[in-house]
Design a protein around this motif. Structure first.
Motif, PDB file in Angstrom:
ATOM      1  N   ASN A   1     -11.136   8.622  -4.659  1.00  0.00           N
ATOM      2  CA  ASN A   1     -11.216   7.160  -4.758  1.00  0.00           C
ATOM      3  C   ASN A   1     -11.941   6.557  -3.563  1.00  0.00           C
ATOM      4  O   ASN A   1     -12.722   5.619  -3.717  1.00  0.00           O
ATOM      5  CB  ASN A   1      -9.820   6.556  -4.871  1.00  0.00           C
ATOM      6  CG  ASN A   1      -9.200   6.801  -6.219  1.00  0.00           C
ATOM      7  OD1 ASN A   1      -9.864   7.159  -7.180  1.00  0.00           O
ATOM      8  ND2 ASN A   1      -7.895   6.625  -6.300  1.00  0.00           N
ATOM      9  N   THR A   2     -11.706   7.101  -2.381  1.00  0.00           N
ATOM     10  CA  THR A   2     -12.367   6.576  -1.189  1.00  0.00           C
ATOM     11  C   THR A   2     -13.875   6.810  -1.252  1.00  0.00           C
ATOM     12  O   THR A   2     -14.669   5.906  -0.968  1.00  0.00           O
ATOM     13  CB  THR A   2     -11.781   7.235   0.077  1.00  0.00           C
ATOM     14  OG1 THR A   2     -10.374   6.976   0.124  1.00  0.00           O
ATOM     15  CG2 THR A   2     -12.430   6.696   1.328  1.00  0.00           C
TER      16      THR A   2
ATOM     17  N   LEU B   1       1.591   6.483  -7.047  1.00  0.00           N
ATOM     18  CA  LEU B   1       0.635   7.545  -7.355  1.00  0.00           C
ATOM     19  C   LEU B   1       1.335   8.897  -7.380  1.00  0.00           C
ATOM     20  O   LEU B   1       1.149   9.693  -8.305  1.00  0.00           O
ATOM     21  CB  LEU B   1      -0.506   7.561  -6.339  1.00  0.00           C
ATOM     22  CG  LEU B   1      -1.449   8.764  -6.388  1.00  0.00           C
ATOM     23  CD1 LEU B   1      -2.196   8.811  -7.713  1.00  0.00           C
ATOM     24  CD2 LEU B   1      -2.417   8.730  -5.224  1.00  0.00           C
TER      25      LEU B   1
ATOM     26  N   LEU C   1       1.087   4.192  -2.965  1.00  0.00           N
ATOM     27  CA  LEU C   1       1.015   5.628  -2.734  1.00  0.00           C
ATOM     28  C   LEU C   1       2.218   6.331  -3.368  1.00  0.00           C
ATOM     29  O   LEU C   1       2.076   7.393  -3.976  1.00  0.00           O
ATOM     30  CB  LEU C   1       0.941   5.922  -1.242  1.00  0.00           C
ATOM     31  CG  LEU C   1       0.598   7.349  -0.854  1.00  0.00           C
ATOM     32  CD1 LEU C   1      -0.775   7.738  -1.383  1.00  0.00           C
ATOM     33  CD2 LEU C   1       0.636   7.507   0.646  1.00  0.00           C
TER      34      LEU C   1
ATOM     35  N   VAL D   1      -6.882  10.436  -3.382  1.00  0.00           N
ATOM     36  CA  VAL D   1      -7.231   9.466  -2.344  1.00  0.00           C
ATOM     37  C   VAL D   1      -8.663   9.695  -1.848  1.00  0.00           C
ATOM     38  O   VAL D   1      -9.437   8.737  -1.692  1.00  0.00           O
ATOM     39  CB  VAL D   1      -6.210   9.534  -1.182  1.00  0.00           C
ATOM     40  CG1 VAL D   1      -6.704   8.790   0.045  1.00  0.00           C
ATOM     41  CG2 VAL D   1      -4.870   8.983  -1.631  1.00  0.00           C
TER      42      VAL D   1
ATOM     43  N   THR E   1      -2.300  14.463  -4.295  1.00  0.00           N
ATOM     44  CA  THR E   1      -2.381  13.091  -3.797  1.00  0.00           C
ATOM     45  C   THR E   1      -3.598  12.914  -2.905  1.00  0.00           C
ATOM     46  O   THR E   1      -4.345  11.941  -3.045  1.00  0.00           O
ATOM     47  CB  THR E   1      -1.098  12.740  -3.015  1.00  0.00           C
ATOM     48  OG1 THR E   1       0.039  12.953  -3.852  1.00  0.00           O
ATOM     49  CG2 THR E   1      -1.110  11.302  -2.554  1.00  0.00           C
ATOM     50  N   ASN E   2      -3.820  13.872  -2.009  1.00  0.00           N
ATOM     51  CA  ASN E   2      -4.980  13.785  -1.119  1.00  0.00           C
ATOM     52  C   ASN E   2      -6.292  13.859  -1.892  1.00  0.00           C
ATOM     53  O   ASN E   2      -7.262  13.181  -1.543  1.00  0.00           O
ATOM     54  CB  ASN E   2      -4.916  14.880  -0.061  1.00  0.00           C
ATOM     55  CG  ASN E   2      -3.801  14.651   0.934  1.00  0.00           C
ATOM     56  OD1 ASN E   2      -3.289  13.543   1.074  1.00  0.00           O
ATOM     57  ND2 ASN E   2      -3.402  15.695   1.618  1.00  0.00           N
TER      58      ASN E   2
ATOM     59  N   SER F   1      -7.227  -0.301  -1.883  1.00  0.00           N
ATOM     60  CA  SER F   1      -6.291   0.810  -1.759  1.00  0.00           C
ATOM     61  C   SER F   1      -6.874   2.029  -2.458  1.00  0.00           C
ATOM     62  O   SER F   1      -7.328   1.935  -3.596  1.00  0.00           O
ATOM     63  CB  SER F   1      -4.952   0.453  -2.400  1.00  0.00           C
ATOM     64  OG  SER F   1      -4.121   1.578  -2.443  1.00  0.00           O
ATOM     65  N   PRO F   2      -6.848   3.179  -1.801  1.00  0.00           N
ATOM     66  CA  PRO F   2      -7.355   4.389  -2.438  1.00  0.00           C
ATOM     67  C   PRO F   2      -6.321   5.076  -3.329  1.00  0.00           C
ATOM     68  O   PRO F   2      -6.540   6.182  -3.784  1.00  0.00           O
ATOM     69  CB  PRO F   2      -7.716   5.277  -1.248  1.00  0.00           C
ATOM     70  CG  PRO F   2      -6.748   4.877  -0.203  1.00  0.00           C
ATOM     71  CD  PRO F   2      -6.523   3.398  -0.401  1.00  0.00           C
ATOM     72  N   ALA F   3      -5.198   4.407  -3.599  1.00  0.00           N
ATOM     73  CA  ALA F   3      -4.122   5.032  -4.371  1.00  0.00           C
ATOM     74  C   ALA F   3      -4.124   4.579  -5.832  1.00  0.00           C
ATOM     75  O   ALA F   3      -3.108   4.644  -6.495  1.00  0.00           O
ATOM     76  CB  ALA F   3      -2.772   4.726  -3.720  1.00  0.00           C
TER      77      ALA F   3
ATOM     78  N   LYS G   1       0.835  -1.208   0.000  1.00  0.00           N
ATOM     79  CA  LYS G   1       0.000   0.000   0.000  1.00  0.00           C
ATOM     80  C   LYS G   1       0.867   1.254   0.000  1.00  0.00           C
ATOM     81  O   LYS G   1       0.555   2.233  -0.678  1.00  0.00           O
ATOM     82  CB  LYS G   1      -0.935   0.010   1.203  1.00  0.00           C
ATOM     83  CG  LYS G   1      -2.081  -0.974   1.063  1.00  0.00           C
ATOM     84  CD  LYS G   1      -3.011  -0.889   2.236  1.00  0.00           C
ATOM     85  CE  LYS G   1      -4.106  -1.907   2.095  1.00  0.00           C
ATOM     86  NZ  LYS G   1      -5.029  -1.877   3.217  1.00  0.00           N
TER      87      LYS G   1
END
Length: 169
Positions: free
Chosen positions: A111-112, A73, A70, A108, A104-105, A138-140, A66
């Motif tokens: 995706n979440t 990503l 990240l 994430v 990145t946030n 994984s949210p990445a 994971k």
């Protein structure tokens, strides 16, 4: 060691002050040597547990994967600079790194939110969702994101009650 642990736990001394005092001695203090040996003991115990327990190894490798996703990503989002900070001023470097963190946030969170919607729709359709499988999500992920090329922003006439656009079929 018990006295050191008690003073740290009670808050009489901070760990940073203790370390700075121990490093301040011209020769190695006996407490420093003792703490280093204790650290080696803890590390050896962990390595033996790691080698002995297959579930522990799997759990650690899943978390490492994971983290690598990240990093992948972030590397994918960072295009045009080959992963190097080209600015010489510290403020500009911090601004660039901050922008990468924001991007990145954003990915994430996006995706979440949509993964949760897909799981909710999956449950509403009568399928069972095993919560043990959540550890494999994984949210990445980023294959669905277009970072280059042509963008179209179509007006969505109807949003769901949660404010998100409808899921694709």
């Amino acid at each position: 060691m018990l006295r050191v642990a008690a003073t740290l736990k009670s808050g009489w001394v901070t760990s940073s002050l203790l370390i700075s005092k121990l490093q301040g001695y011209p020769r190695q203090h006996h407490l420093t040597a003792l703490l280093q040996e204790y650290g080696k003991l803890v590390k050896t115990t962990f390595i033996l547990r790691y080698l002995q327990s297959k579930p522990l190894r799997r759990r650690i490798h899943a978390q490492l994967n994971k983290g690598e996703q990240l990093h992948a990503l972030r590397a994918w989002l960072w295009f045009g600079g080959d992963g190097h900070l080209r600015r010489k001023q510290e403020d500009a470097q911090q601004e660039t790194a901050g922008c990468l963190n924001v991007l990145t946030n954003l990915v994430v969170v996006w995706n979440t939110a949509y993964t949760q919607e897909v799981l909710k729709k999956h449950q509403e359709d009568g399928h069972t969702v095993d919560e043990n499988d959540f550890g494999h999500l994984s949210p990445a992920r980023f294959a669905h994101i277009n970072r280059l090329g042509r963008y179209t922003f179509q007006k969505v006439d109807q949003f769901e009650e949660n404010g998100l656009r409808p899921l694709r079929s």
